[in-house]
Design a protein around this motif. Structure first.
Motif, PDB file in Angstrom:
ATOM      1  N   ILE A   1       0.802  32.545  11.816  1.00  0.00           N
ATOM      2  CA  ILE A   1       1.967  33.230  11.232  1.00  0.00           C
ATOM      3  C   ILE A   1       1.836  34.725  11.488  1.00  0.00           C
ATOM      4  O   ILE A   1       1.047  35.418  10.859  1.00  0.00           O
ATOM      5  CB  ILE A   1       2.079  32.942   9.722  1.00  0.00           C
ATOM      6  N   ASP A   2       2.644  35.207  12.431  1.00  0.00           N
ATOM      7  CA  ASP A   2       2.578  36.616  12.816  1.00  0.00           C
ATOM      8  C   ASP A   2       3.599  37.474  12.078  1.00  0.00           C
ATOM      9  O   ASP A   2       3.430  38.694  11.987  1.00  0.00           O
ATOM     10  CB  ASP A   2       2.821  36.767  14.325  1.00  0.00           C
ATOM     11  N   GLY A   3       4.679  36.850  11.581  1.00  0.00           N
ATOM     12  CA  GLY A   3       5.720  37.686  11.007  1.00  0.00           C
ATOM     13  C   GLY A   3       6.615  36.959  10.039  1.00  0.00           C
ATOM     14  O   GLY A   3       6.561  35.739   9.884  1.00  0.00           O
ATOM     15  N   VAL A   4       7.455  37.747   9.379  1.00  0.00           N
ATOM     16  CA  VAL A   4       8.471  37.230   8.473  1.00  0.00           C
ATOM     17  C   VAL A   4       9.685  38.141   8.616  1.00  0.00           C
ATOM     18  O   VAL A   4       9.557  39.344   8.827  1.00  0.00           O
ATOM     19  CB  VAL A   4       7.949  37.189   7.012  1.00  0.00           C
ATOM     20  N   PHE A   5      10.886  37.531   8.514  1.00  0.00           N
ATOM     21  CA  PHE A   5      12.079  38.357   8.735  1.00  0.00           C
ATOM     22  C   PHE A   5      13.297  37.763   8.046  1.00  0.00           C
ATOM     23  O   PHE A   5      13.306  36.596   7.636  1.00  0.00           O
ATOM     24  CB  PHE A   5      12.358  38.516  10.235  1.00  0.00           C
ATOM     25  N   THR A   6      14.316  38.610   7.907  1.00  0.00           N
ATOM     26  CA  THR A   6      15.632  38.161   7.455  1.00  0.00           C
ATOM     27  C   THR A   6      16.674  38.928   8.248  1.00  0.00           C
ATOM     28  O   THR A   6      16.351  39.814   9.048  1.00  0.00           O
ATOM     29  CB  THR A   6      15.813  38.366   5.940  1.00  0.00           C
ATOM     30  N   HIS A   7      17.945  38.559   8.031  1.00  0.00           N
ATOM     31  CA  HIS A   7      19.032  39.217   8.762  1.00  0.00           C
ATOM     32  C   HIS A   7      20.149  39.568   7.790  1.00  0.00           C
ATOM     33  O   HIS A   7      20.549  38.744   6.970  1.00  0.00           O
ATOM     34  CB  HIS A   7      19.564  38.306   9.869  1.00  0.00           C
ATOM     35  N   PHE A   8      20.643  40.809   7.899  1.00  0.00           N
ATOM     36  CA  PHE A   8      21.677  41.286   6.991  1.00  0.00           C
ATOM     37  C   PHE A   8      23.076  40.893   7.471  1.00  0.00           C
ATOM     38  O   PHE A   8      23.372  40.928   8.663  1.00  0.00           O
ATOM     39  CB  PHE A   8      21.611  42.808   6.856  1.00  0.00           C
ATOM     40  N   ALA A   9      23.920  40.573   6.511  1.00  0.00           N
ATOM     41  CA  ALA A   9      25.297  40.190   6.819  1.00  0.00           C
ATOM     42  C   ALA A   9      26.269  41.354   6.719  1.00  0.00           C
ATOM     43  O   ALA A   9      27.324  41.339   7.367  1.00  0.00           O
ATOM     44  CB  ALA A   9      25.745  39.075   5.875  1.00  0.00           C
ATOM     45  N   THR A  10      25.930  42.380   5.911  1.00  0.00           N
ATOM     46  CA  THR A  10      26.911  43.433   5.622  1.00  0.00           C
ATOM     47  C   THR A  10      26.348  44.844   5.781  1.00  0.00           C
ATOM     48  O   THR A  10      26.901  45.795   5.224  1.00  0.00           O
ATOM     49  CB  THR A  10      27.447  43.280   4.183  1.00  0.00           C
ATOM     50  N   ALA A  11      25.275  44.998   6.549  1.00  0.00           N
ATOM     51  CA  ALA A  11      24.663  46.327   6.674  1.00  0.00           C
ATOM     52  C   ALA A  11      25.587  47.330   7.349  1.00  0.00           C
ATOM     53  O   ALA A  11      25.404  48.541   7.209  1.00  0.00           O
ATOM     54  CB  ALA A  11      23.353  46.223   7.450  1.00  0.00           C
ATOM     55  N   ASP A  12      26.607  46.841   8.078  1.00  0.00           N
ATOM     56  CA  ASP A  12      27.533  47.728   8.779  1.00  0.00           C
ATOM     57  C   ASP A  12      28.780  48.043   7.955  1.00  0.00           C
ATOM     58  O   ASP A  12      29.697  48.697   8.448  1.00  0.00           O
ATOM     59  CB  ASP A  12      27.948  47.115  10.119  1.00  0.00           C
TER      60      ASP A  12
ATOM     61  N   PHE B   1       1.911  40.648   6.768  1.00  0.00           N
ATOM     62  CA  PHE B   1       1.941  40.029   8.088  1.00  0.00           C
ATOM     63  C   PHE B   1       1.919  41.111   9.158  1.00  0.00           C
ATOM     64  O   PHE B   1       2.220  42.285   8.885  1.00  0.00           O
ATOM     65  CB  PHE B   1       3.197  39.172   8.254  1.00  0.00           C
ATOM     66  N   LYS B   2       1.587  40.698  10.349  1.00  0.00           N
ATOM     67  CA  LYS B   2       1.575  41.638  11.476  1.00  0.00           C
ATOM     68  C   LYS B   2       2.945  42.275  11.645  1.00  0.00           C
ATOM     69  O   LYS B   2       3.069  43.476  11.890  1.00  0.00           O
ATOM     70  CB  LYS B   2       1.153  40.901  12.757  1.00  0.00           C
ATOM     71  N   TYR B   3       3.992  41.445  11.523  1.00  0.00           N
ATOM     72  CA  TYR B   3       5.355  41.934  11.665  1.00  0.00           C
ATOM     73  C   TYR B   3       6.166  41.582  10.425  1.00  0.00           C
ATOM     74  O   TYR B   3       6.230  40.410  10.034  1.00  0.00           O
ATOM     75  CB  TYR B   3       6.040  41.320  12.884  1.00  0.00           C
ATOM     76  N   ILE B   4       6.785  42.583   9.828  1.00  0.00           N
ATOM     77  CA  ILE B   4       7.767  42.376   8.761  1.00  0.00           C
ATOM     78  C   ILE B   4       9.035  43.075   9.235  1.00  0.00           C
ATOM     79  O   ILE B   4       9.027  44.289   9.475  1.00  0.00           O
ATOM     80  CB  ILE B   4       7.288  42.979   7.425  1.00  0.00           C
ATOM     81  N   HIS B   5      10.102  42.315   9.413  1.00  0.00           N
ATOM     82  CA  HIS B   5      11.294  42.954   9.985  1.00  0.00           C
ATOM     83  C   HIS B   5      12.591  42.430   9.374  1.00  0.00           C
ATOM     84  O   HIS B   5      12.809  41.236   9.249  1.00  0.00           O
ATOM     85  CB  HIS B   5      11.325  42.829  11.512  1.00  0.00           C
ATOM     86  N   CYS B   6      13.408  43.385   8.975  1.00  0.00           N
ATOM     87  CA  CYS B   6      14.745  43.071   8.479  1.00  0.00           C
ATOM     88  C   CYS B   6      15.770  44.065   9.010  1.00  0.00           C
ATOM     89  O   CYS B   6      16.974  43.796   8.946  1.00  0.00           O
ATOM     90  CB  CYS B   6      14.777  43.051   6.952  1.00  0.00           C
ATOM     91  N   GLN B   7      15.330  45.190   9.534  1.00  0.00           N
ATOM     92  CA  GLN B   7      16.263  46.213  10.002  1.00  0.00           C
ATOM     93  C   GLN B   7      16.906  45.811  11.322  1.00  0.00           C
ATOM     94  O   GLN B   7      16.238  45.736  12.348  1.00  0.00           O
ATOM     95  CB  GLN B   7      15.526  47.544  10.184  1.00  0.00           C
TER      96      GLN B   7
END
Length: 379
Positions: A169-180, A204-210
């Motif tokens: 498990i290298d990372g965890v992430f989500t995706h925004f629906a209304t950031a724009d 985790f090595k990678y944490i990404h949501c942006q």
């Protein structure tokens, strides 16, 4: 500028059709630098959908030594494998599902997968028979309801059941629906809060949501890598004109015929346009098979300093434009670019810039600046 006869650095550019996209790779690099100055963290270059129509092999090749790009994100396993064959050394994440009969290729080419459900995890476990574990990023669904785990309990269960012999498990992430969308800022903040509530104290090595919109309109500090997508190509995520970014792609065609039609004559399929007077009609070699959809009827193109309307239905391979007698054979036509930004075209079509560039078909030749020697991908 006319790019149909180009000679640079000894590379002759041959054109087989007078419709082409101009891709300015220096603009791409400038946009990467601009976004880096905003977030001051490593970035994952998103090059799915043929790099949003810009050419994923060429885009990846131009960014593979960029110090700000630590990872590439793709949509398909084929895209990921092609990047490895191009010599891309950075981590590569497939952002969606893959057919699991290809797990051997995932291991062979050292590719990371998105782990987005218990069922998908169990399928991988049942099919796994490799020496090395598969690298994964766990997807968290914080409101998009597309892919991802929906609760902290489900997340903890996956962490508990993920055998280290099978998964790394290298990372965890989500995706925004209304950031724009500034009017839905509360929804963005709710998603962000839910993501970190589910993540808890796990590291985790990678944490990404942006994503691009989050990078441009919000400030987020805990994630340690940002996903640069549409903004990398010089397009504002909200579809507005953006002076801080440089639009990487422009689309051009050429006049292949000019004819005079008489008052009362019709143009195109279905006779949807009738000349009110004697008129000049120019034909361009671009149509819906190129991704120039039929809804463009009534919009305008740019020729020799003037805007001219598209008349009659857009055909599969051609379109007709009402011009004046100043327009001549071989004149260059801007579909979108310096004088017709993608943001304007998208508003006129009631769509988003993403859709316009992604729909541009493969038969539209991409011309790269600086001119690239041909990129070969071994089979």
């Amino acid at each position: 500028m006319d790019y149909t006869r180009t000679l640079k650095r000894g590379v002759i550019v041959t054109h087989y059709r007078d419709t082409y996209a101009r891709i300015q790779l220096d603009y791409l690099k400038d946009n990467v630098n601009t976004l880096y100055q905003k977030v001051k963290k490593p970035m994952m270059a998103i090059i799915k959908a043929n790099a949003y129509g810009h050419g994923y092999k060429e885009v990846a090749n131009s960014l593979k030594e960029n110090p700000h790009i630590s990872m590439f994100g793709v949509a398909t396993l084929k895209e990921a494998i092609d990047l490895r064959k191009l010599g891309i050394q950075q981590d590569i994440l497939v952002l969606g599902a893959i057919p699991l009969e290809n797990l051997d290729k995932v291991v062979k080419y050292d590719i990371s997968l998105s782990l987005f459900s218990l069922d998908y995890m169990k399928e991988i476990q049942s099919l796994f028979h490799h020496q090395k574990p598969i690298k994964v990023h766990i997807a968290i669904d914080t409101g998009m309801n597309r892919i991802g785990l929906k609760s902290k309990e489900e997340f903890e269960k996956v962490l508990k059941l993920c055998s280290t012999d099978i998964f790394q498990i290298d990372g965890v992430f989500t995706h925004f629906a209304t950031a724009d969308d500034d009017l839905q800022k509360a929804a963005y903040e709710n998603q962000l809060s839910m993501f970190y509530e589910i993540l808890g104290d796990h590291q985790f090595k990678y944490i990404h949501c942006q994503n691009s919109a989050s990078m441009m309109y919000h400030h987020e500090t805990r994630s340690n890598i940002a996903r640069i997508g549409i903004a990398m190509y010089g397009v504002d995520p909200a579809g507005d004109e953006c002076l801080q970014l440089k639009q990487v792609m422009s689309l051009y065609s050429k006049v292949v015929m000019v004819k005079k039609v008489h008052k009362g004559e019709h143009i195109g399929y279905g006779f949807t346009y009738q000349a009110d007077e004697d008129e000049y009609i120019a034909t361009l070699p671009i149509g819906y098979a190129d991704g120039f959809v039929r809804a463009n009827q009534g919009r305008k193109v740019y020729i020799n300093g003037h805007y001219y309307p598209i008349v009659g239905r857009v055909c599969m391979d051609q379109v007709m434009v009402k011009v004046d007698e100043s327009v001549a054979l071989h004149d260059l036509v801007e579909i979108f670019g310096e004088h017709i930004p993608l943001s304007q075209m998208a508003k006129e079509l009631d769509t988003i810039p993403y859709e316009i560039v992604c729909l541009i078909s493969e038969r539209v030749e991409r011309i790269y600046e600086p001119v690239l020697d041909k990129i070969y991908v071994s089979q």
